[in-house]
Design an enzyme around this catalytic site. Structure first.
Site, PDB file in Angstrom:
ATOM      1  N   HIS A  34      -0.590   0.078  -9.622  1.00 13.24           N
ATOM      2  CA  HIS A  34      -1.381  -0.711  -8.663  1.00 13.24           C
ATOM      3  C   HIS A  34      -2.092  -1.883  -9.360  1.00 13.24           C
ATOM      4  CE1 HIS A  34      -3.532  -0.351  -4.523  1.00 13.24           C
ATOM      5  NE2 HIS A  34      -3.503  -1.606  -4.919  1.00 13.24           N
TER       6      HIS A  34
ATOM      7  N   ARG B  40       0.837  -1.195   0.000  1.00 12.54           N
ATOM      8  CA  ARG B  40       0.000   0.000   0.000  1.00 12.54           C
ATOM      9  C   ARG B  40       0.870   1.242   0.000  1.00 12.54           C
ATOM     10  NH1 ARG B  40      -3.835  -2.032  -1.457  1.00 12.54           N
ATOM     11  NH2 ARG B  40      -5.955  -2.014  -0.663  1.00 12.54           N
TER      12      ARG B  40
ATOM     13  N   GLU C 172      -1.946   8.013  -4.489  1.00  9.69           N
ATOM     14  CA  GLU C 172      -2.206   7.558  -5.859  1.00  9.69           C
ATOM     15  C   GLU C 172      -3.659   7.863  -6.254  1.00  9.69           C
ATOM     16  OE1 GLU C 172      -1.143   3.378  -4.964  1.00  9.69           O
ATOM     17  OE2 GLU C 172      -3.203   2.880  -5.495  1.00  9.69           O
TER      18      GLU C 172
HETATM   19  C1  DGY Z   1      -6.098  -5.161  -2.613  1.00  9.63           C
HETATM   20  O1  DGY Z   1      -6.795  -6.162  -2.790  1.00  9.63           O
HETATM   21  O2  DGY Z   1      -6.020  -4.596  -1.528  1.00  9.63           O
HETATM   22  C2  DGY Z   1      -5.367  -4.659  -3.788  1.00  9.63           C
HETATM   23  O3  DGY Z   1      -4.509  -3.619  -3.475  1.00  9.63           O
HETATM   24  C3  DGY Z   1      -6.354  -4.239  -4.848  1.00  9.63           C
HETATM   25  O4  DGY Z   1      -5.738  -4.381  -6.056  1.00  9.63           O
END
Ligand code: DGY
Length: 322
Positions: A285, A238, A267
């Site tokens: 991402h 993240r 982002e």
């Molecule tokens: C998640 O599942 O948290 C991912 O970052 C989404 O792509």
């Protein structure tokens, strides 16, 4: 009267078909991100929502959506959802654990290899017509095989990354809030070390923890300074777990060799300095984005929504009542 749900962003047709068997479905298949006001307006008469990490589900929104009973994220991460606010309003929140572990681990390896072996940098150079012939010292990279892989955050995805390291004959170290059982450590061929030791010994450090106040900037100036100047940092977890401004400084000064990043603070707006650096691999991402996995994520979220609104018991409930 069927219950009403909102699918906040575009999903696959089978997801909509499945939801339509149970609910009256309003969906944003045009995929234009909704502003908080537009989201509240669309949710005002809804009993449930299929959301993504782009929508902030907080007390202010919930106060405007009195009928809402379930918010089902199409993601394993749920830092976009204020769980306390949901619980206070009796709203069930769910995520999609498990279905994306393998794809995300695969992609972490794509970032590791692309960064260590300068794949995107050399490809951009070739496409720009700069290649005039083979040279001994062309795009010298870093060996992945036999290197030390450090994994910070050893949940399902971290473990899947560790298992994949065997093929590269790597030494695998990890740090986690809780040490894993000896059995799991053995299956991952990974040794538990302190955070400091992990930072100091890793040739490649990869991050696999959720974002929360506790993990905000878990990799900042101090942690980066502990790493080897030859090390590579990988983040497919993240944005916000890394202090992007401090990372950019380290990459510019050469106190860190390179970074492979799939996620960013704020982002989709990137710190523009990233774009000027050659020693970063940047992706939008997409770590979980394979056809099969994104279909499974959407369907898992839809199954959570159906279970929440028809039986009050979604399989992946994040905020069980006390
Ligand atoms: C998640 O599942 O948290 C991912 O970052 C989404 O792509």
């Amino acid at each position: 009267m069927p219950q009403k749900v909102l699918v906040v962003r575009e999903v696959f047709s089978e997801t909509l078909d499945y939801l339509a068997q149970h609910f009256e479905v309003d969906s944003n298949q045009s995929d234009t991100p909704l502003t908080p006001t537009q989201l509240a307006d669309r949710l005002v008469d809804k009993n449930g929502a299929l959301t993504t990490l782009s929508e902030r589900i907080d007390a202010a929104l919930l106060a405007k959506c009195p009928k809402l009973k379930a918010v089902c994220n199409i993601a394993v991460g749920y830092n976009n959802i204020d769980l306390k606010a949901c619980s206070e309003r009796g709203v069930m929140a769910t995520n999609t654990p498990g279905v994306l572990d393998a794809s995300t681990a695969d992609f972490t390896w794509a970032l590791i290899l692309a960064t260590a072996r300068r794949v995107t940098e050399s490809e951009a150079w070739l496409r720009a017509g700069q290649w005039s012939g083979w040279k001994l010292k062309q795009f010298l990279g870093t060996d992945v095989h036999h290197a030390t892989l450090g994994i910070l955050g050893m949940g399902r995805i971290g473990q899947a990354v560790a298992r994949r390291a065997r093929g590269f004959d790597m030494t695998v170290l990890y740090h986690n809030t809780r040490r894993l059982s000896a059995e799991v450590e053995k299956s991952c061929h990974a040794a538990y070390v302190s955070m400091d030791e992990l930072l100091e010994r890793a040739d490649i450090l990869t991050l696999h923890m959720p974002y929360s106040p506790a993990t905000h900037h878990i990799i900042g100036a101090v942690e980066l300074a502990r790493m080897k100047s030859t090390a590579i940092l990988i983040n497919a977890a993240r944005g916000g777990v890394v202090d992007d401004a401090m990372l950019i400084e380290a990459l510019k000064r050469g106190t860190l060799a390179a970074a492979g990043l799939d996620v960013f603070e704020n982002e989709p707006t990137l710190n523009a300095e990233f774009l000027k650096l050659k020693n970063v691999v940047l992706t939008p991402h997409i770590a979980s984005s394979t056809e099969a996995t994104r279909r499974k994520m959407a369907m898992t979220a839809a199954e959570n929504l159906v279970a929440a609104l028809t039986a009050g018991k979604p399989p992946n409930l994040l905020n069980p009542p006390l």
